[in-house]
Structure formats: C-alpha cells, structure tokens
Design an enzyme around this catalytic site. Structure first.
Site, mmCIF file in Angstrom:
data_model
loop_
_atom_site.group_PDB
_atom_site.id
_atom_site.type_symbol
_atom_site.label_atom_id
_atom_site.label_comp_id
_atom_site.label_asym_id
_atom_site.label_seq_id
_atom_site.Cartn_x
_atom_site.Cartn_y
_atom_site.Cartn_z
ATOM 1 N N SER A 1 0.871 -1.175 0.000
ATOM 2 C CA SER A 1 0.000 0.000 0.000
ATOM 3 C C SER A 1 0.908 1.225 0.000
ATOM 4 C CB SER A 1 -0.863 0.037 1.260
ATOM 5 O OG SER A 1 -1.541 -1.181 1.432
ATOM 6 N N LYS B 1 -7.365 1.575 -2.250
ATOM 7 C CA LYS B 1 -6.866 1.096 -0.953
ATOM 8 C C LYS B 1 -6.915 2.222 0.093
ATOM 9 C CE LYS B 1 -4.626 -1.247 2.207
ATOM 10 N NZ LYS B 1 -5.192 -2.342 2.981
ATOM 11 N N LYS C 1 0.871 5.436 8.170
ATOM 12 C CA LYS C 1 1.440 5.672 6.835
ATOM 13 C C LYS C 1 0.335 5.790 5.784
ATOM 14 C CE LYS C 1 2.123 2.045 4.725
ATOM 15 N NZ LYS C 1 1.513 1.146 3.750
HETATM 16 P P1 NAD Z 1 6.032 -6.081 7.233
HETATM 17 O O1 NAD Z 1 6.765 -4.928 7.815
HETATM 18 O O2 NAD Z 1 5.663 -7.238 8.092
HETATM 19 O O3 NAD Z 1 6.874 -6.685 5.975
HETATM 20 C C1 NAD Z 1 7.629 -5.917 5.072
HETATM 21 C C2 NAD Z 1 8.830 -6.740 4.617
HETATM 22 O O4 NAD Z 1 9.582 -5.999 3.650
HETATM 23 C C3 NAD Z 1 9.814 -7.069 5.752
HETATM 24 O O5 NAD Z 1 10.063 -8.458 5.792
HETATM 25 C C4 NAD Z 1 11.066 -6.268 5.374
HETATM 26 O O6 NAD Z 1 12.280 -6.889 5.793
HETATM 27 C C5 NAD Z 1 10.959 -6.230 3.878
HETATM 28 N N1 NAD Z 1 11.728 -5.152 3.227
HETATM 29 C C6 NAD Z 1 11.777 -3.832 3.551
HETATM 30 N N2 NAD Z 1 12.541 -3.147 2.674
HETATM 31 C C7 NAD Z 1 12.984 -4.062 1.765
HETATM 32 C C8 NAD Z 1 13.793 -3.979 0.598
HETATM 33 N N3 NAD Z 1 14.313 -2.803 0.179
HETATM 34 N N4 NAD Z 1 14.033 -5.103 -0.110
HETATM 35 C C9 NAD Z 1 13.519 -6.304 0.292
HETATM 36 N N5 NAD Z 1 12.732 -6.454 1.383
HETATM 37 C C10 NAD Z 1 12.467 -5.343 2.121
HETATM 38 O O7 NAD Z 1 4.745 -5.462 6.529
HETATM 39 P P2 NAD Z 1 3.386 -6.218 6.119
HETATM 40 O O8 NAD Z 1 2.440 -6.155 7.256
HETATM 41 O O9 NAD Z 1 3.700 -7.491 5.448
HETATM 42 O O10 NAD Z 1 2.818 -5.167 5.043
HETATM 43 C C11 NAD Z 1 3.347 -5.051 3.716
HETATM 44 C C12 NAD Z 1 2.475 -4.071 2.937
HETATM 45 O O11 NAD Z 1 1.127 -4.574 2.898
HETATM 46 C C13 NAD Z 1 2.385 -2.669 3.559
HETATM 47 O O12 NAD Z 1 2.334 -1.696 2.544
HETATM 48 C C14 NAD Z 1 1.075 -2.712 4.323
HETATM 49 O O13 NAD Z 1 0.522 -1.421 4.477
HETATM 50 C C15 NAD Z 1 0.245 -3.615 3.420
HETATM 51 N N6 NAD Z 1 -0.852 -4.334 4.100
HETATM 52 C C16 NAD Z 1 -0.648 -4.961 5.288
HETATM 53 C C17 NAD Z 1 -1.717 -5.617 5.916
HETATM 54 C C18 NAD Z 1 -1.557 -6.301 7.253
HETATM 55 O O14 NAD Z 1 -2.583 -6.614 7.879
HETATM 56 N N7 NAD Z 1 -0.349 -6.562 7.729
HETATM 57 C C19 NAD Z 1 -2.974 -5.641 5.323
HETATM 58 C C20 NAD Z 1 -3.143 -5.042 4.075
HETATM 59 C C21 NAD Z 1 -2.074 -4.380 3.480
#
Ligand code: NAD
Length: 294
Positions: free
Chosen positions: A95, A170, A238
């Site tokens: 997102s 979103k 965010k």
């Molecule tokens: P998270 O922080 O658990 O995972 C993000 C991952 O990205 C981490 O493992 C991190 O090490 C990795 N990362 C960061 N920078 C990187 C890079 N340059 N190269 C490679 N890997 C990298 O976050 P999440 O909860 O999985 O969310 C991911 C996205 O999905 C976000 O944008 C969030 O807003 C969206 N989202 C999350 C949820 C939820 O319930 N968790 C629901 C809908 C949408």
C-alpha cells in the site's frame, strides 16, 4: 508461472506460500535473511537480490512497507529493474501513495516492463486463507495475465482504473477501516465505563446496522486484550498520511481522517506503533481511565 517475490513480512510470507501451493515456482528475496530461510524451507528458490529474483521470473511481486522501500527495491541498486527483462511484469502489492506507484510504473515502462499497483485488504488472516480483496490499477491486458496469480492470493481482484487507481481504492478502504475502529473503540469504552460487559454489547449490536467486518475482527481483540499485529499502527498511520497527501493535492477535506491520523501519531509516540491497529482503543481508554474487558 515463474514468480519473483520481494518482501516476506507478515503479508508476503503467507501470500508466497499460497502461490507455491497452487504450483507456481517462486524465487524469493527479503533484506531479512531469516524470512527468506523460512520460505526457502517451504519450497521457494533463494534470490540473491531483488534483481536476481526478477531475472529468473516472468512476474515479480513486491510486498514492502511503503513507497520509499518499493522505489529502492524496484529502481534502486540491485533492484528488480536491474534483472527484469522487457515484457515481464512488476506487480506492487504494497500500500503506497498513488503518485509513488505512477513513478515506479514510469521507471518500469522506460525498460519495457509492465506494471500493476495491486494493494490488498484483509490482513494476515485473509492472506493465510488466500481470500484477500485485491484492488488493481493498470492495463486490462496486463491484469488478465496476472489474474491467475491474484486468484491464488485473493477471493476478489478488481481492476479499478489505470496505474495508481489500486492505491486510491486502498486509501479509501483504509479511511473506512480507521474511522470504523475509532468508532468501535469509543462505543466499547462508553459501555465498559457504564459497567456493561463489552462482549454482551458486541453480541447485541453485531447483527444490526453497526455490524461490520471491522467490528467482528477487532472487538474480540480489544475485549481479549490481544494487540498482536495483524496490521501495525505505524502502517495505518502511513496509509492515512498518504490519503491526506492525496486529498490535499486534490483539495479534498477529510476531517475525520485527520483526527484518526492524530490518534495514530500519539499512539506511535507512546511506544504502541507496532501493536495491531485495534489498539486505537487504548487511546480512548487512557482518556476515560477505563479498560474494555470482559
Ligand atoms: P512487514 O513490515 O511485516 O513486511 C515488510 C517486509 O519488507 C519485511 O520483511 C522487510 O524486511 C521487507 N523489506 C523492507 N525493505 C525491503 C527492501 N528494500 N528489499 C527487500 N525487502 C524489504 O509489513 P506487512 O504487514 O507485510 O505489510 C506489507 C504491505 O502490505 C504494507 O504496505 C502494508 O501497508 C500492506 N498491508 C498490510 C496488511 C496487514 O494486515 N499486515 C494488510 C493489508 C495491506
């Protein structure tokens, strides 16, 4: 299909597992080695970098925290575009701001690489079940090619317009969720302060007009004092920041979103940024000196 998957966090891990379950061949990469080890143990190939994962794939999916991480992983050194071949597809399922998505799409187009922005809703439980709602921006023909992958991760995938439209959709979703949780929180604190059992109140209202997916998912967490994320406060902050920036650029006033954003910032300053967004309730509880408990 051969699929690169970059970003194995709360969401990326179960989404990549569901792609493998359906028979797709994955090459995965994350900056955190333990996350890569876990998905490699489940059957994926190890990518040495985002570029390497993309070089070995027809479609590369990114699932990262926010726009700067997506820009770094796609357009930065050793990023997806250093490996992706012309005609391949990048699908960003994070997102991020619609403007950031359009910027990454332009960088992809300059290399002959197609791009979709395809953020999701449903959180970790629906990522695990493969029942996410997927909101997509981009060209119809590219959407059609990626649809079989979306169907492994979600129960719906909707093309809502050109690149950027997925993230506008979103942001609309995140506004509704944040304000709904805030309303649930105020309602349950009031009921608790009045001496009522919040679980009884929840059961009494959930079949009426106040019932919602948010209420069903978050009220039990608040009542059970379970704020394990789920969806982190800092990620929701965010999203609302991106919503308010987009709204400002279009001269749209979002008063309730602004208020919810102030609450999220205060919670982050109180060390609660990594709790689930159901912990919005703790902000209201602190002001009322009342906890919502059974
Ligand atoms: P998270 O922080 O658990 O995972 C993000 C991952 O990205 C981490 O493992 C991190 O090490 C990795 N990362 C960061 N920078 C990187 C890079 N340059 N190269 C490679 N890997 C990298 O976050 P999440 O909860 O999985 O969310 C991911 C996205 O999905 C976000 O944008 C969030 O807003 C969206 N989202 C999350 C949820 C939820 O319930 N968790 C629901 C809908 C949408």
């Amino acid at each position: 299909m051969k699929v690169g998957f970059v970003g194995l966090g709360i969401m990326g891990k179960p989404m990549s597992r569901n792609l493998m379950k359906a028979g797709h061949q994955l090459v995965v990469y994350d900056i955190v080695q333990s996350a890569v080890d876990e998905i490699v143990a489940a059957g994926a190939a190890r990518g040495a970098s985002a570029a390497d994962a993309a070089a070995r794939s027809e479609v590369t999916i990114t699932m990262l925290p926010d726009g700067p991480e997506v820009e770094a992983a796609v357009t930065g050194p050793a990023g997806v575009l250093e490996g992706a071949s012309a005609g391949s597809i990048v699908v960003d399922m994070s997102s991020i701001s619609p403007l950031a998505a359009q910027g990454v799409a332009a960088a992809c187009a300059a290399k002959g690489v197609e791009f979709l922005d395809a953020p999701v809703s449903g959180g970790e439980p629906k990522a695990i079940d493969g029942t996410l709602a997927i909101m997509v921006g981009g060209k119809q023909e590219v959407f059609d090619r990626v649809l079989p992958l979306f169907q492994c991760m979600g129960s719906s995938a909707t093309l809502t317009g050109p690149v950027g439209a997925g993230n506008v959709t979103k942001l609309a979703n995140q506004i509704m969720v944040a304000i709904n949780i805030a309303g649930v929180s105020e309602a349950l604190v009031l009921a608790a302060k009045a001496g009522l059992d919040p679980e009884v109140v929840f059961n009494a209202v959930k079949g009426g007009l106040a019932g919602s997916t948010v209420l069903n998912a978050k009220a039990p967490m608040i009542i059970g004092r379970n704020f394990k994320p789920g969806f982190r406060i800092r990620l929701h902050q965010k999203d609302l920041r991106n919503a308010l920036l987009a709204a400002e650029s279009m001269k749209v006033s979002l008063p309730f979103t602004s208020l919810a954003q102030q609450v999220l910032i205060a919670l982050m300053n109180n060390g609660r940024g990594d709790l689930d967004h159901s912990a919005i309730a703790t902000f209201i509880e602190d002001m009322a000196k009342t906890e919502v408990r059974k």
